[in-house]
Design an enzyme around this catalytic site. Structure first.
Site, short mmCIF file in Angstrom:
data_model
loop_
_atom_site.label_atom_id
_atom_site.label_comp_id
_atom_site.label_asym_id
_atom_site.label_seq_id
_atom_site.Cartn_x
_atom_site.Cartn_y
_atom_site.Cartn_z
CB CYS A 22 -7.04 -40.76 -15.08
SG CYS A 22 -5.39 -39.45 -14.96
CG HIS A 77 -24.94 -66.14 15.19
ND1 HIS A 77 -24.83 -66.60 16.43
CD2 HIS A 77 -25.90 -65.60 15.04
CE1 HIS A 77 -25.81 -66.22 16.89
NE2 HIS A 77 -26.72 -65.84 16.07
N GLY A 86 -25.55 -61.86 15.84
CA GLY A 86 -24.60 -62.67 16.92
C GLY A 86 -23.78 -61.70 17.29
NE ARG A 128 -35.61 -63.23 21.33
CZ ARG A 128 -35.39 -64.36 21.03
NH1 ARG A 128 -34.42 -64.69 20.22
NH2 ARG A 128 -36.32 -65.36 21.07
CE1 TYR A 163 -11.89 -39.38 -18.09
CE2 TYR A 163 -12.96 -37.68 -19.31
CZ TYR A 163 -11.94 -38.18 -18.99
OH TYR A 163 -10.43 -37.98 -19.17
NE ARG A 189 -32.00 -60.79 10.81
CZ ARG A 189 -30.99 -61.29 11.96
NH1 ARG A 189 -30.41 -60.38 12.53
NH2 ARG A 189 -30.48 -62.52 11.56
CG MET A 226 -24.69 -56.46 20.65
SD MET A 226 -25.39 -55.02 20.62
CE MET A 226 -26.44 -55.27 19.29
CB SER A 249 -7.48 -36.15 -17.03
OG SER A 249 -7.44 -37.25 -16.34
CE LYS A 274 -33.92 -59.58 18.06
NZ LYS A 274 -34.28 -61.02 17.69
C1 PEP Z 1 -2.20 -39.34 -10.78
O1 PEP Z 1 -1.30 -38.93 -10.36
O2 PEP Z 1 -3.13 -39.48 -10.05
C2 PEP Z 1 -2.03 -40.34 -11.90
C3 PEP Z 1 -2.87 -40.82 -12.81
O3 PEP Z 1 -0.94 -40.28 -12.61
P1 PEP Z 1 0.38 -41.38 -11.99
O4 PEP Z 1 -0.37 -42.25 -10.92
O5 PEP Z 1 0.72 -42.30 -13.15
O6 PEP Z 1 1.45 -40.59 -11.65
#
Ligand code: PEP
Ligand code: MG
Length: 897
Positions: A856, A479, A103, A94, A876, A361, A105, A789, A25
């Site tokens: 994954c 608020h 809101g 303020r 990825y 703001r 404070m 992975s 502010k």
């Molecule tokens: C993991 O262990 O991260 C995985 C993807 O395999 P799961 O969750 O099936 O054990």
């Protein structure tokens, strides 16, 4: 240490870049002043003073002098003097933190009104009623903020001094048989002020101070203390705002929107915060003070035609009532948006036909609005592509993927009442009337909707725990509406058709009476409310062109691929629609979670000899082959990573008596024999037991069957003209010899199927990296594998030694005592698990430069973790279908940020 920063008359000590010391502010008031925008003069006490005060319990030695000097500067610009009996200057105090905390404070207005100065104000304004109205507001705010809250007096719900004083005001109106505060005359208000002071003396045991400097310093200290107040601390926790930041305090000359019909006050946004539409949007009230709009005490009027929401045709707009001032305001708002390159949330006051800006703001907005604004500002050249990407946070993207009411069913419900549509989407839940109940019921696993008369920042924890919030009073800029919108929570405010009895815990409207615990449904996009429960429908992203454009933009800017974890063609299709570039994990054991198939897998597990096992496996083969065929076809030509069976046995063995009985019958096995077999298979630590590649090593026929199903499905697809791209993944590998063992079987089967069908199948064989030993020996494994992975679920489990399934029993204490900053299964532990990931990547690539590496585990859909994976050089991330757009945005932000 510079403690005080002045702004006024076109000059300022600070600017917008000083948010850390001046708070948002203060920094923006300085910036607006420099821009030549009309801002009442004032000064900011820095956040450093707050930190100093919190640590030492006193102020820096020179602060009193500095405040005096700066007060004199305001006096000389305004031509009024603080505490002067003829021509008194009044000021506001303020809060203003680095990041906006709407809101959370405190604020005290009209400071400087005393028995000495009131006559001066009456004389100067020529309006005795106005002077006593300002006085009663000061008394209320001061008693509440300074004398009660800052003094740590914690009255029960409804027992606070503010409620007591407001009850006196309501009683007086009843007695005088008037509806509005405005109908009370000067004498009424004068008596009321005396009553207020007596009540304060009785309940708080102290006199309301009649000295302007006492009022000023009391207020400054109370604002500093409010930084550590319960609701501010709670908000900081939710929003991850460090408590070391502290708040600044802004002291500014008062301007009045309540000095007559040529006065007004309002709150506006440079674009519509609910839809993102590029139209000036706001609310205003004639002859009112700013708090009346913000606190939702009166439901305000639309600022202009584009702020109308339907049903408000009769209400006056500022555009029509004060066209010249409106034009000035419209020009300022445009200038501010261009200056800040972002949508602004502004507060203004008009005093006797003169416009004053009190705040600007960056405006909070919901997900749909954030996306639209980012794209439209980019297209108009106001911002660059990278800025547009950073403008939408992943939570906002998540929000537009949130459900709305099923309109087909909604139309058959009769509307119970309609309020203002303050927060998006739809929600159903059981009614609760207090924030504490909301939190408690939520903790008991219930879905609740918090219903309040008005939106008070005190309700913050209950709002957070609720599916949605409904209030009887207040506007789109109150608020709670701001807070709900910031969270993307469904919210309906200003629903004046409902009557709430907090004592009886009932809600009624148009003949319908609902009690605590009854179900209610809100449509946060129309403001309609319904008795009962209406099913919700998934969000429609397909027709949202801004979403599409944003996604195209993020894809252009991201380096990391985004795949999905999917075990069925339906999930694969859904993920493709969300932009997945392949499947990063197909858990084959999940393909057997239906009642018919689970029998076959149980049969396989229970089998005592190779012959029985083979029989059971052949039953699985036909299922697997058709599943793989569909998934590979759906995803072609994108890669599909199919993981070999990895069932922790306890997830698949029957547990209940009836299941065991059923299995015995299916297998034509005696109950005793089956019990003995189950007993034999029982493991003490199934997560560390006979699972992953260990299963395929003990029973190579399982790996053989799965490889056959994958390659036969691929061969079939190739012969049909499709280009499948299977990647076969071996789970839970800890040493390279395990991988080599499995790879031999897979390659042999691939050769066999290719030769038999006279086709060439493009495939890869790789491994999960989900054990610390796999990370430590990644250079060995990478010589044999074509891809890695990271299975960060198991890697987190085995690095911490925390059971994935049992962490709930001790995590809450760990979080409470700050032993862990968060759940490591949700967001990657960068120091520990993360360093193993880095080691795995470095070692793997050191021997195999073309090694493809992904992740994954669940962390693949977590934005913070995605930033980490980007830095680690992963190719990825793979996450559940509904997280795919979020992962795409996070990957682009990791690149842009
Ligand atoms: C993991 O262990 O991260 C995985 C993807 O395999 P799961 O969750 O099936 O054990
Ligand atoms: Mg795993």
């Amino acid at each position: 240490m510079k403690t005080v920063y002045f702004f006024g008359d076109g000059k300022a000590d600070g600017s917008a870049s000083d948010k850390n010391i001046l708070g948002g502010k203060g920094a923006n008031l300085a910036e607006m002043t420099i821009l030549g925008i009309p801002v009442p003069p004032g000064f900011t006490i820095s956040t450093d003073v707050c930190t100093y005060f919190m640590q030492k319990g006193e102020y820096p030695a020179d602060l009193t002098n500095e405040v005096e000097n700066n007060l004199h500067q305001i006096e000389s610009i305004m031509g009024h003097t603080f505490g002067d009996s003829n021509n008194p200057l009044l000021v506001s105090v303020r809060s203003g933190a680095r990041q906006s905390m709407p809101g959370m404070m405190e604020t005290v207005l009209n400071i400087g009104l005393t028995s000495q100065t009131i006559p001066g104000l009456i004389q100067k304004s020529g309006d005795e009623r106005f002077a006593y109205d300002a006085y009663r507001r000061l008394i209320t705010m001061y008693a509440d903020v300074v004398m009660e809250k800052a003094a740590d007096i914690g009255p029960g719900e409804g027992e606070g001094i503010r409620e007591k004083l407001e009850a006196l005001l309501e009683n007086l109106k009843l007695k005088k048989k008037v509806k509005n505060d405005a109908d009370l005359d000067a004498e009424d208000l004068k008596c009321l002020c005396e009553k207020f002071k007596e009540t304060i003396k009785i309940h708080l045991g102290q006199e309301f101070p009649d000295d302007p400097h006492t009022q000023l310093w009391g207020s400054v200290t109370a604002v500093f203390k409010s930084w550590n107040g319960k609701r501010a601390a709670h908000y900081r926790n939710i929003e991850n705002i460090p408590s070391e930041w502290g708040t600044a305090v802004n002291i500014q000359a008062m301007v009045f929107g309540n000095m007559g019909e040529d006065c007004a006050t309002g709150v506006a946004f440079t674009r519509n915060p609910a839809t993102g539409e590029n139209k000036f949007y706001g609310e205003w009230l004639q002859n009112a003070q700013g708090e009346d709009v913000v606190a939702g005490l009166r439901t305000p009027n639309p600022l202009n035609e584009s702020s109308r929401i339907g049903g408000d045709e009769g209400l006056p707009t500022l555009e029509n009532n004060m066209p010249t001032i409106y034009a000035e305001l419209a020009a300022i708002q445009q200038r501010l948006e261009i200056h800040y390159h972002d949508m602004q949330d502004i507060e203004f006051t008009i005093q006797n036909g003169r416009l004053w800006m009190l705040q600007t703001r960056t405006g909070k907005r919901n997900g749909a609005a954030a996306i639209r604004m980012a794209i439209e500002m980019l297209e108009s050249g106001m911002i660059e592509e990278k800025t547009a990407i950073m403008r939408v946070n992943t939570g906002q993207l998540d929000e537009i993927m949130h459900p709305t009411l099923d309109t087909d069913i909604e139309k058959d419900f009769s509307i119970m009442a309609t309020g203002l549509p303050a927060g998006p989407g739809g929600a159903s839940g059981q009614i609760v009337f207090t924030a504490d109940d909301a939190e408690n019921w939520h903790n008991d696993g219930k879905k609740v909707i918090l219903v309040r008369k008005e939106t008070s920042p005190e309700d913050i924890h209950g709002m957070y725990a609720s599916q949605a919030v409904l209030t009887a009073r207040g506007g789109m800029t109150s608020h709670a509406a701001l807070v709900a919108r910031g969270w993307g929570k469904c919210c309906v405010v200003g629903c004046s058709e409902i009557q709430i009895s907090a004592i009886e815990k009932t809600l009624s409207s148009n003949g319908t009476l609902l009690k605590e615990g009854d179900w209610i449904t809100l449509n946060g996009s129309t403001g309609n409310i319904y008795a009962g429960e209406i099913p919700l429908k998934a969000a429609d992203l397909q027709s949202n062109i801004f979403f599409k454009k944003l996604m195209e933009l993020v894809d252009k800017h991201r380096a990391m691929g985004v795949r999905t974890n999917a075990d069925s063609p339906i999930e694969a299709k859904q993920a493709l629609e969300f932009g997945a570039q392949g499947i990063g994990l197909c858990r084959t054991e999940h393909m057997f979670f239906n009642p018919e198939r689970i029998m076959s897998i149980r049969e396989m597990i229970i089998a005592e000899n190779d012959e029985d096992r083979r029989k059971a496996i052949m039953k699985l083969l036909s299922h697997q082959k058709s599943d793989f065929y569909e998934i590979l076809k759906t995803m072609a030509p994108y890669p599909v990573t199919i993981r070999l069976l990895d069932p922790p046995l306890h997830e698949f063995l029957p547990q209940e008596n009836s299941q065991i009985q059923e299995l015995a019958q299916a297998l034509k096995m005696s109950r005793n024999k089956l019990d003995a077999r189950i007993e034999h298979l029982h493991e003490l630590n199934p997560m560390l037991g006979h699972r992953g590649c260990r299963l395929g090593i003990s029973y190579p026929e399982i790996t053989e069957m799965q490889a056959r199903a994958i390659f036969e499905a691929s061969a079939e697809l190739i012969m049909e003209g499709t280009t499948p791209y299977p990647e076969v993944m071996v789970p839970l590998v800890g040493s390279v010899s395990e991988f080599i063992h499995q790879r031999k079987i897979i390659d042999a089967m691939a050769n066999q199927v290719q030769e038999k069908n006279k086709v060439k199948i493009d495939y890869l064989v790789g491994t999960m990296i989900e054990l610390p030993r796999a990370c430590a020996t990644a250079d060995e494994i990478a010589k044999e594998a074509e891809f890695f992975s990271f299975g960060t679920n198991d890697l987190t489990q085995t690095t911490f030694g925390f059971s994935r399934d049992d962490i709930g029993s001790f995590l809450p204490e760990y979080l409470e005592q700050n032993i862990l900053a968060g759940d490591p299964f949700q967001s990657i532990d960068k120091e520990g698990v993360g360093s193993l990931v880095t080691m795995g990547v470095e070692k793997g690539r050191s021997v195999n430069a073309s090694l493809k590496i992904g992740i994954c585990g669940e962390h693949g859909g977590d934005p913070q973790s995605i930033h980490f994976f980007q830095r680690s050089g992963l190719d990825y991330v793979s996450c559940s279908p509904f997280r795919v757009p979020i992962a795409r945005l996070a990957a682009a932000q990791a690149e842009a940020g």
